[in-house]
Design an enzyme around this catalytic site. Sequence first.
Site, PDB file in Angstrom:
ATOM      1  CE  LYS A 204      70.154 -14.141  24.912  1.00  0.00           C
ATOM      2  NZ  LYS A 204      70.134 -15.616  24.931  1.00  0.00           N
TER       3      LYS A 204
ATOM      4  N   GLY B 105      70.289  -5.303  30.971  1.00  0.00           N
ATOM      5  CA  GLY B 105      68.934  -5.672  30.580  1.00  0.00           C
ATOM      6  C   GLY B 105      68.867  -6.283  29.192  1.00  0.00           C
ATOM      7  CB  ALA B 106      66.950  -7.627  27.093  1.00  0.00           C
TER       8      ALA B 106
ATOM      9  N   GLY C 289      74.454 -19.544  32.451  1.00  0.00           N
ATOM     10  CA  GLY C 289      73.072 -19.849  32.121  1.00  0.00           C
ATOM     11  C   GLY C 289      72.102 -18.697  32.202  1.00  0.00           C
ATOM     12  CB  ALA C 290      72.406 -15.120  33.068  1.00  0.00           C
ATOM     13  N   GLY C 291      71.664 -16.181  30.192  1.00  0.00           N
ATOM     14  CA  GLY C 291      71.043 -15.982  28.883  1.00  0.00           C
ATOM     15  C   GLY C 291      70.035 -17.066  28.553  1.00  0.00           C
ATOM     16  CG  ASP C 292      71.327 -21.009  28.443  1.00  0.00           C
ATOM     17  OD1 ASP C 292      71.491 -20.517  27.311  1.00  0.00           O
ATOM     18  OD2 ASP C 292      72.180 -21.712  29.009  1.00  0.00           O
TER      19      ASP C 292
ATOM     20  N   GLY D  50      74.005 -27.302  29.728  1.00  0.00           N
ATOM     21  CA  GLY D  50      73.787 -27.331  28.285  1.00  0.00           C
ATOM     22  C   GLY D  50      72.770 -26.269  27.913  1.00  0.00           C
ATOM     23  CB  ALA D  51      72.881 -23.446  25.517  1.00  0.00           C
TER      24      ALA D  51
END
Length: 314
Positions: free
Chosen positions: A231, A236-237, A261-264, A44-45
């Site tokens: 993101k 990268g970002a 889940g990498a962004g979370d 879950g984000a």
Amino acid sequence: MTGGGRPPGLLVVGDVVTDIVARHRTPLVPGTDTEASIRTVPGGAGANVACWAACWGHRDVRFLGRVGADAAAWHKENLVRAAVLPHLVVDPEAPTGTVISLVDTGSGTAERTFLTDSGAALRLAPADWTPSLLDGVGWLHLSGYLFFAESSRAAARAALGAARARGATVSVDPASAGFLARHGPDRFLDWCDGADVLLPSRDEAELLTGLPRAADAARSLSRRFPTVVVKLGGEGALAAREGEVRVRMPAERVDARDSTGAGDAFTGAFVASRLAGAKLCDAVAEGCGAGARAVSRVGARPALTVPRDGGGQT
């Protein structure tokens, strides 16, 4: 800072679901079997962000979400073990949300595709919200998934309004390009009005603005939200303020196993670092570090270890 020099609390309001992660090396073949490694893990984000913020050293992380009776105890246990204080509302009718994550490990980037049953997660209601959840809190983070259903959107807006009234920072992660396209980018931006920080992925930023380049999208969004962090996955970002890109950060190179889940992870580490006093560029670097750690392991949560001191390497 709160008394004693500790950073103020972080409250995450969002989704908590059960993730079924299926990692397959060969392409899916309709009508027959495809070998895969399958695991059931908490996800879950919103809940993921909370766990990564705690992993990155923040000592007061709280989470509000809605679950079904079928898995409430399991999810509560996992949040507590991750050093997150759970406020879980048990839905009397709907089961806990479930996401099937199909991860193509043969692609080199471990790209994932989601099959989503939101279940109880988007049934969060205004009655589940109480302003006392903000006592001692300096930052409210809202999972964008909440805005895609009427009931949970009303709860999210109530939380956002209460946080603004108390002077807390508010961040939003749009969460899903697919849901954004279905509900309409302009409507989503209106729903998020008042947020201080927007943390979209590249696809989400470009969809929200109609612009084909992430940097241009970030510049445009930063005229509406004070800070925008886009993101970029393996690139990268970048972060923008007042119509200008202020930070560009490369990704850390790792062997990708699962991008779920990498962004979370990025968001959790970024928020924890900002709460600890990190500059924008340093917080973005910490987010990239957490994202790299996330893709190098299976599942969307950090390993259940003792949280690090401080707010990451800021």
